[in-house]
Design a protein around this motif. Structure first.
Motif, mmCIF file in Angstrom:
data_model
loop_
_atom_site.group_PDB
_atom_site.id
_atom_site.type_symbol
_atom_site.label_atom_id
_atom_site.label_comp_id
_atom_site.label_asym_id
_atom_site.label_seq_id
_atom_site.Cartn_x
_atom_site.Cartn_y
_atom_site.Cartn_z
ATOM 1 N N ALA A 172 0.819 -1.210 0.000
ATOM 2 C CA ALA A 172 0.000 0.000 0.000
ATOM 3 C C ALA A 172 0.850 1.256 0.000
ATOM 4 N N SER B 3 1.016 3.745 -3.310
ATOM 5 C CA SER B 3 0.411 5.070 -3.163
ATOM 6 C C SER B 3 1.330 6.172 -3.652
ATOM 7 N N GLU C 131 -6.500 -4.073 -8.596
ATOM 8 C CA GLU C 131 -7.507 -3.663 -7.617
ATOM 9 C C GLU C 131 -6.880 -3.005 -6.395
ATOM 10 N N MET C 132 -5.692 -3.461 -6.011
ATOM 11 C CA MET C 132 -5.013 -2.809 -4.894
ATOM 12 C C MET C 132 -4.588 -1.398 -5.275
ATOM 13 N N ARG D 159 -7.395 0.876 -4.958
ATOM 14 C CA ARG D 159 -7.774 1.196 -3.581
ATOM 15 C C ARG D 159 -6.850 2.214 -2.927
ATOM 16 N N VAL D 160 -5.544 2.102 -3.184
ATOM 17 C CA VAL D 160 -4.596 2.880 -2.380
ATOM 18 C C VAL D 160 -3.967 4.064 -3.099
ATOM 19 N N LEU E 82 -14.514 0.280 -10.866
ATOM 20 C CA LEU E 82 -14.163 0.709 -9.513
ATOM 21 C C LEU E 82 -14.094 2.229 -9.393
ATOM 22 N N ARG F 50 -12.103 4.168 -11.183
ATOM 23 C CA ARG F 50 -10.728 4.618 -11.325
ATOM 24 C C ARG F 50 -10.300 4.666 -12.787
#
Length: 267
Positions: free
Chosen positions: A129, A133, A162-163, A166-167, A195, A197
């Motif tokens: 993460a 990021s 997908e990660m 999310r981050v 999602l 994004r």
């Protein structure tokens, strides 16, 4: 000051192993920190209204997967002055790499791993993460083993996408280095759009590395294939590879599906 406090917190995270040494650079856009902790040139530039994207020189990158393709890719990108986080779910491998231990032989690789790890341009982490990021470009170099029916197992590829969704805040370029079936990038982009994004743009950038000479192949490529349907993403990728192509332009830009097919044709 506020900046010094942020660096101190980052230092504590670094000691715990939550982030890698190159994470310090993420806080240092155009600033020098007293005491020699971090002195870097500006790492950001304005690209469009209200958008700031790191310059290709000194870009922060993430490579997910530290196998043959991932480790060679990350190390060689660090060679050209980028700050690279290599991410792996296997903590034993990550600890070994931090010690300079490479589990496979590739001419010249271990020396580069040692050199750029010491300089802070190359680090290894299981803390995905944090690394994802910060990275402007994320390269997927995970395995795609065959399933019982012979098709490729793309679960790890989609898990990475997908990660990132999310981050990672803001625009990103998500690059497939893994060998994937034609149409995979389109499916990845569709999933990211689902999602919410759509600002994460998928690019295909297949590798053409020979075992035993992979470092040389990456540093002095015969060709660089970039499959991109987004002009800005294509430009970022071309600028990322520009230092490898000083003796001639061997970049071949095409649509994503054609780039995916090129890898299969080369194999």
């Amino acid at each position: 000051s506020g900046l010094n406090a942020r660096v101190f917190i980052l230092f504590l995270q670094l000691c715990r192993g939550d982030v890698c040494a190159t994470g310090i650079h993420a806080f240092c856009s155009g600033a020098s920190i007293s005491g020699g902790i971090c002195t870097v040139k500006s790492l950001v530039t304005t690209a469009g209204k209200g958008r700031r994207i790191p310059q290709p020189s000194g870009m922060h990158l993430a490579v997910v997967g530290t196998g043959y393709v991932g480790l060679v890719t990350g190390t060689c990108l660090a060679e050209m002055g980028n700050f690279v986080s290599c991410i792996d779910v296997d903590g034993v491998i990550v600890v070994g790499l931090r010690r300079g231990e490479v589990i496979f032989y590739e001419s010249g690789l271990r020396e580069l791993v040692d050199a750029y790890g010491s300089e802070g341009r190359l680090c290894y982490t299981t803390f995905a993460a944090g690394a994802l990021s910060r990275a402007t470009v994320v390269m997927i170099a995970v395995g795609t083993p065959p399933l019982e029916d012979g098709s490729a197992d793309l679960s790890a590829v989609f898990a990475v996408a997908e990660m990132v969704a999310r981050v990672a805040g803001g625009k990103r370029v998500l690059v497939t280095k893994s060998t994937v079936p034609v149409g995979t990038c389109a499916r990845l982009q569709a999933r990211l759009n689902e999602l919410g994004r759509s600002d994460i743009v998928v690019v295909s950038n297949p590798e053409f590395l020979k075992q035993g000479d992979a470092v040389n192949d990456f540093l002095k490529p015969e060709r660089v294939v970039i499959g991109a349907d987004n002009p800005e993403a294509s430009t970022i990728m071309q600028e990322l590879y520009a230092p490898f192509l000083r003796t001639g332009n061997r970049v071949i830009v095409m649509d994503i599906a054609s780039a995916e097919l090129t890898k299969y044709a080369a194999n």
